[in-house]
Design an enzyme around this catalytic site. Structure first.
Site, PDB file in Angstrom:
ATOM      1  N   HIS A  82       0.844  -1.193   0.000  1.00  0.00           N
ATOM      2  CA  HIS A  82       0.000   0.000   0.000  1.00  0.00           C
ATOM      3  C   HIS A  82       0.875   1.238   0.000  1.00  0.00           C
ATOM      4  O   HIS A  82       1.803   1.350   0.792  1.00  0.00           O
ATOM      5  CB  HIS A  82      -0.903   0.025   1.237  1.00  0.00           C
ATOM      6  N   ASP A 161     -15.230   3.816   7.110  1.00  0.00           N
ATOM      7  CA  ASP A 161     -14.099   4.684   6.769  1.00  0.00           C
ATOM      8  C   ASP A 161     -14.469   5.592   5.603  1.00  0.00           C
ATOM      9  O   ASP A 161     -14.119   6.767   5.572  1.00  0.00           O
ATOM     10  CB  ASP A 161     -12.863   3.843   6.424  1.00  0.00           C
ATOM     11  N   ARG A 168     -13.909  13.973   6.869  1.00  0.00           N
ATOM     12  CA  ARG A 168     -12.571  14.518   7.199  1.00  0.00           C
ATOM     13  C   ARG A 168     -12.067  15.414   6.067  1.00  0.00           C
ATOM     14  O   ARG A 168     -11.430  16.436   6.307  1.00  0.00           O
ATOM     15  CB  ARG A 168     -11.586  13.367   7.437  1.00  0.00           C
ATOM     16  N   SER A 183      -7.691   4.699   9.163  1.00  0.00           N
ATOM     17  CA  SER A 183      -8.400   4.686   7.891  1.00  0.00           C
ATOM     18  C   SER A 183      -7.759   3.669   6.927  1.00  0.00           C
ATOM     19  O   SER A 183      -8.426   2.792   6.373  1.00  0.00           O
ATOM     20  CB  SER A 183      -8.358   6.103   7.290  1.00  0.00           C
ATOM     21  N   LYS A 187      -9.073  -0.608   5.928  1.00  0.00           N
ATOM     22  CA  LYS A 187      -9.303  -1.154   4.573  1.00  0.00           C
ATOM     23  C   LYS A 187      -8.377  -2.331   4.306  1.00  0.00           C
ATOM     24  O   LYS A 187      -8.760  -3.321   3.698  1.00  0.00           O
ATOM     25  CB  LYS A 187      -9.089  -0.059   3.525  1.00  0.00           C
TER      26      LYS A 187
HETATM   27  N1  URA Z   1      -5.575   7.538   2.574  1.00  0.00           N
HETATM   28  C1  URA Z   1      -6.574   6.918   3.227  1.00  0.00           C
HETATM   29  O1  URA Z   1      -7.107   5.910   2.780  1.00  0.00           O
HETATM   30  N2  URA Z   1      -6.986   7.452   4.403  1.00  0.00           N
HETATM   31  C2  URA Z   1      -6.436   8.550   4.936  1.00  0.00           C
HETATM   32  O2  URA Z   1      -6.845   8.961   6.005  1.00  0.00           O
HETATM   33  C3  URA Z   1      -5.390   9.184   4.233  1.00  0.00           C
HETATM   34  C4  URA Z   1      -4.979   8.659   3.041  1.00  0.00           C
END
Ligand code: URA
Length: 438
Positions: A82, A161, A168, A183, A187
């Protein structure tokens, strides 16, 4: 606990327990907690911080708010990679081909562009015919058949999220390190991989501008991964300059292809080899040195190229676009150096924004992407330039997009009359044992 008391607890710098966090997440998702109360809590979390326990619990609650993908139908250890997002970051396309060419499975779920940073799924969709929306069964079947697949998120992953992130984004609370960690990891935990390699970008084109913040984020994310039985390592990599020379969807696909041919830019090649080696090591291929050699060999032997082509064809993509062509639809303009000297720095976020303004990204979620829009850099930080040298070629299919993009792009360069030292692409490596800085 009432939402008012949850907000007041965090406002006073105290720890929220599991029930309080669950009340917030569930209530915000079912609509019983309004935006204004959720925003107040998120701002209190940003200003007062969160304990490791709170971050772990919030991550767990958000991960379980939707589907948990079951990848057990794929043999072997599934390692995910990621990136926190950067300009010109096309590593996923390259390392998926390298790791699969070395015989390890890559089941990669990717996202779309976020702000000025591109998204892998948009890049892949610049290849005519390439199918990114797959069912879970199709996704698993592809990985089993050819060793790799890159798709958009299947199912309903971490919907809490998604909803909280959208809030956010408009309330100035994206920048909280605990909220970023929970966050991303919610995922990742829901998407079923066994182990994870995180590429945390640091610099002017990244969400995190300093190494200190990036190290903190890495440590928190590693703790969450390990707590959930998923070995996790992180590389901190430089995003003070874009990765490679190409920015924009089709531009980046072509540069990724050059990279698997072994003809890509050296910064991109290095980061891809290191990320591939880390993934191979976690997948049990061998020692780090063996994995790094295997990754290099996959490129040199042409196996990575063959796997890249197989991946594109397998998902319905037209491989003829991988080589640049003279495309009459594409309009280009050049930006030239305004002085003699060395490029001291580039505002990488401005470069990403300029590319987005040309059409390679979305200003609002409903904007249509121009896959052929983007920027090709001819000069990067540290390079010597003379006034009038071409710094960058801008491209788009809509002539009206250039003026604004050029204005933003022109602000991105700083010059020096003395030679400039450039930074290494890999800044640090973090795992559960600690940090190694390079
Ligand atoms: N990418 C995400 O998936 N979440 C965040 O809070 C920041 C970047």
């Amino acid at each position: 606990m009432r939402m008012y008391d949850i907000i007041a607890t965090k406002r006073d710098g105290k720890e929220l327990n599991y029930d309080a966090l669950k009340t917030f997440v569930d209530g915000y998702c079912d609509g019983s907690i309004p935006d204004y109360q959720a925003s107040a809590l998120l701002m209190a979390m940003l200003l007062k911080g969160m304990t490791h326990q709170e971050i772990a619990e919030l991550t767990d609650i958000m991960a379980k708010s939707g589907d948990i993908i079951d990848l057990s139908g794929i043999d072997g250890i599934k390692v995910d990679k990621h990136s926190t997002g950067g300009v010109g970051d096309k590593t996923t396309l390259v390392i998926t081909s390298i790791v699969a060419a070395c015989g390890k499975k890559v089941a990669k779920m990717s996202g779309r562009a976020l702000g000025h940073a591109g998204g892998t799924i948009d890049k892949l969709e610049s290849i005519p015919g390439f199918k990114t929306e797959l069912t879970e069964e199709e996704f698993i079947e592809n990985v089993n058949r050819i060793g790799c697949c890159i798709a958009g998120q299947t199912g309903n992953i971490a919907p809490a999220d998604k909803k909280i992130y959208a809030l956010r984004d408009v309330t100035g609370t994206v920048e909280s390190i605990p909220l970023i960690a929970s966050s991303i990891m919610s995922k990742k935990l829901a998407s079923g991989a066994d182990k994870m390699v995180l590429d945390i970008k640091v610099g002017s084109g990244a969400l995190l501008k300093t190494q200190e913040e990036a190290e903190e984020l890495a440590e928190i994310m590693i703790q969450i991964g390990e707590r959930n039985g998923k070995e996790t390592i992180a590389l901190l990599t430089d995003m003070d300059t874009p990765l490679g020379y190409a920015i924009g969807n089709l531009n980046e696909v072509r540069e990724a292809y050059q990279n698997v041919l072994g003809q890509g830019p050296s910064d991109l090649m290095e980061i891809c080899l290191v990320l591939s080696a880390e993934m191979l090591k976690l997948a049990g291929y061998g020692s780090y040195d063996e994995c790094y050699q295997a990754a290099k060999e996959a490129v040199a032997s042409g196996k990575a190229k063959a796997k890249f082509i197989e991946l594109v064809k397998n998902q319905g993509g037209d491989i003829s676009v991988l080589e640049p062509v003279n495309d009459e639809e594409v309009i280009t303009q050049e930006l030239v150096a305004s002085e003699d000297g060395y490029i001291q720095s580039m505002d990488t976020e401005a470069l990403g924004k300029a590319s987005m303004l040309l059409g390679s990204g979305r200003k609002t979620k409903d904007d249509k992407i121009d896959y052929k829009a983007g920027i090709y850099l001819h000069k990067k930080t540290g390079m010597k330039v003379s006034k009038g040298d071409v710094l960058a070629t801008l491209s788009a299919t809509d002539a009206s997009k250039f003026d604004e993009a050029r204005k933003v792009l022109a602000t991105a360069y700083r010059y020096s009359d003395k030679p400039v030292e450039t930074k290494p692409i890999i800044i640090a490596r973090v795992d559960k044992h600690g940090i190694k800085r390079y």
